[in-house]
Design a protein around this motif. Structure first.
Motif, short mmCIF file in Angstrom:
data_model
loop_
_atom_site.label_atom_id
_atom_site.label_comp_id
_atom_site.label_asym_id
_atom_site.label_seq_id
_atom_site.Cartn_x
_atom_site.Cartn_y
_atom_site.Cartn_z
N THR A 8 -1.33 6.33 -11.57
CA THR A 8 -0.67 5.61 -10.53
C THR A 8 -1.02 3.97 -11.15
O THR A 8 0.15 3.26 -10.88
CB THR A 8 -1.63 5.76 -9.09
N ARG A 46 -5.41 8.35 -10.42
CA ARG A 46 -5.35 7.08 -10.17
C ARG A 46 -5.17 6.18 -11.35
O ARG A 46 -4.33 5.40 -11.43
CB ARG A 46 -6.86 6.53 -9.59
N TRP A 60 0.95 3.00 -3.24
CA TRP A 60 -0.17 3.80 -3.68
C TRP A 60 -0.16 5.31 -2.94
O TRP A 60 -0.50 6.34 -3.49
CB TRP A 60 -1.56 3.14 -3.31
N GLU A 61 0.40 5.11 -1.71
CA GLU A 61 0.56 6.48 -0.91
C GLU A 61 1.65 7.34 -1.50
O GLU A 61 1.37 8.37 -1.52
CB GLU A 61 0.91 5.99 0.58
N ALA A 62 2.56 6.72 -1.84
CA ALA A 62 3.67 7.47 -2.83
C ALA A 62 3.19 7.89 -3.63
O ALA A 62 3.70 9.20 -4.25
CB ALA A 62 4.86 6.54 -3.07
N GLU A 99 0.17 8.91 -4.72
CA GLU A 99 -0.93 10.00 -4.07
C GLU A 99 -0.05 11.34 -3.84
O GLU A 99 -0.48 12.12 -3.93
CB GLU A 99 -1.76 9.49 -2.92
N SER A 100 1.20 10.85 -2.93
CA SER A 100 1.72 12.05 -2.44
C SER A 100 2.60 12.84 -3.47
O SER A 100 2.69 13.91 -3.49
CB SER A 100 3.10 11.69 -1.46
N SER A 115 0.79 -1.46 -0.03
CA SER A 115 0.10 -0.07 -0.18
C SER A 115 0.85 1.39 0.04
O SER A 115 0.38 2.13 -0.37
CB SER A 115 -0.97 -0.07 1.06
N THR A 116 2.14 1.25 0.49
CA THR A 116 2.94 2.43 0.44
C THR A 116 3.24 2.83 -1.03
O THR A 116 3.47 4.05 -1.17
CB THR A 116 4.25 1.95 1.22
#
Length: 284
Positions: free
Chosen positions: A195, A192, A182-184, A186-187, A179-180
């Motif tokens: 991503t 989407r 996806w978070e990276a 998003e940052s 999940s990191t």
């Protein structure tokens, strides 16, 4: 009368009989020295002609396999062609179905999940029969008639389970990404779509490859089922060769064993490379 006139050794009239020397027996006619070789030659020619006119000696199983090997290998090449086309078509459709499985749209995700579960859990032979009898023999597109022979229907029939399994492979690969990631993304203010295409899918490739190769080996081995619906692939040609040789029982194992050997020599390296890629990519 003399004294020896009464001797029994004297014949009548007093004349002593003359004893003739014993005659030698009549010699048997001798055969010429050239007669025995001539007789032997006649016997050899007669024996050879009798063997030639007699029933022919049946060829050995190895000779039969060697004689029909080019035709059998041609049928095996057709199996490989069907598997490659089915894998290509199923991979493209499965990739799109897999993207729907990870979509944010609930309806699209549920519909894709239902399609994936249906074709993934349906027997492959049943799907092949449905493709054979439900797909028309020809279609007309803009006035152009396109024939659909049986082998094309077989490709479509095998592509359906490939589509479902590729979609599940893609969904599982995406789910295995931490999940990191996806978070990276998003940052970094990525959308989407960006991503998925720029961050997630490139990392899914090595996770999907071993399972995809294993699926291809399974499809290749399953192409022999096309013989049930009349496609002239290796198993069909093997049965025809066996019938052409008189249905000899001693040819059953060598002919079908040759088909087994061809599939093993083709699929085993794929399985070996799959195991190596799993260890190299550390796929769990």
């Amino acid at each position: 009368m003399t004294a020896h006139s009464h001797d029994p050794q004297w014949g009548r009239g007093g004349v002593l009989p003359v004893l003739l020397a014993p005659q030698a027996p009549t010699p048997m006619p001798r055969l010429s020295r050239s007669v025995p070789p001539v007789l032997c030659a006649i016997l050899i020619v007669y024996a050879g002609s009798a063997h030639a006119l007699g029933p022919p000696t049946p060829a050995s199983a190895l000779e039969i396999v060697i004689k029909w090997a080019p035709l059998l290998l041609g049928g095996f090449a057709f199996n490989i062609l069907i598997s490659l086309l089915a894998m290509a078509l199923g991979t493209l459709a499965g990739f799109g179905l897999g993207l729907l499985l990870i979509s944010e749209q609930v309806l699209a995700r549920r519909a894709a999940w239902s399609v994936m579960q249906f074709f993934r859990n349906a027997p492959w032979l049943v799907l092949l029969f449905f493709a054979m009898f439900l797909i028309p023999f020809r279609i007309t597109v803009m006035g152009v008639t396109i024939p659909l022979p049986d082998w094309v229907k077989a490709v479509i029939g095998f592509a359906l389970p490939v589509m479902a399994n590729v979609a599940e492979i893609l969904r599982g690969a995406v789910a295995s990404i931490p999940s990191t990631q996806w978070e990276a993304a998003e940052s970094l203010a990525l959308s989407r779509r960006q991503t998925v295409w720029l961050v997630i899918l490139p990392q899914c490739f090595k996770r999907m490859l071993p399972s995809w190769m294993n699926l291809y080996a399974l499809i290749t081995m399953a192409t022999v089922q096309a013989s049930i619906v009349g496609v002239s692939e290796m198993l069909t040609i093997t049965a025809q060769v066996h019938a052409a040789e008189g249905g000899r029982t001693d040819l059953f194992a060598p002919l079908y064993g040759f088909a087994l050997l061809c599939f093993f020599l083709y699929c085993y390296p794929i399985d070996y490379m799959t195991a190596r890629l799993e260890r190299r990519f550390n796929v769990r």
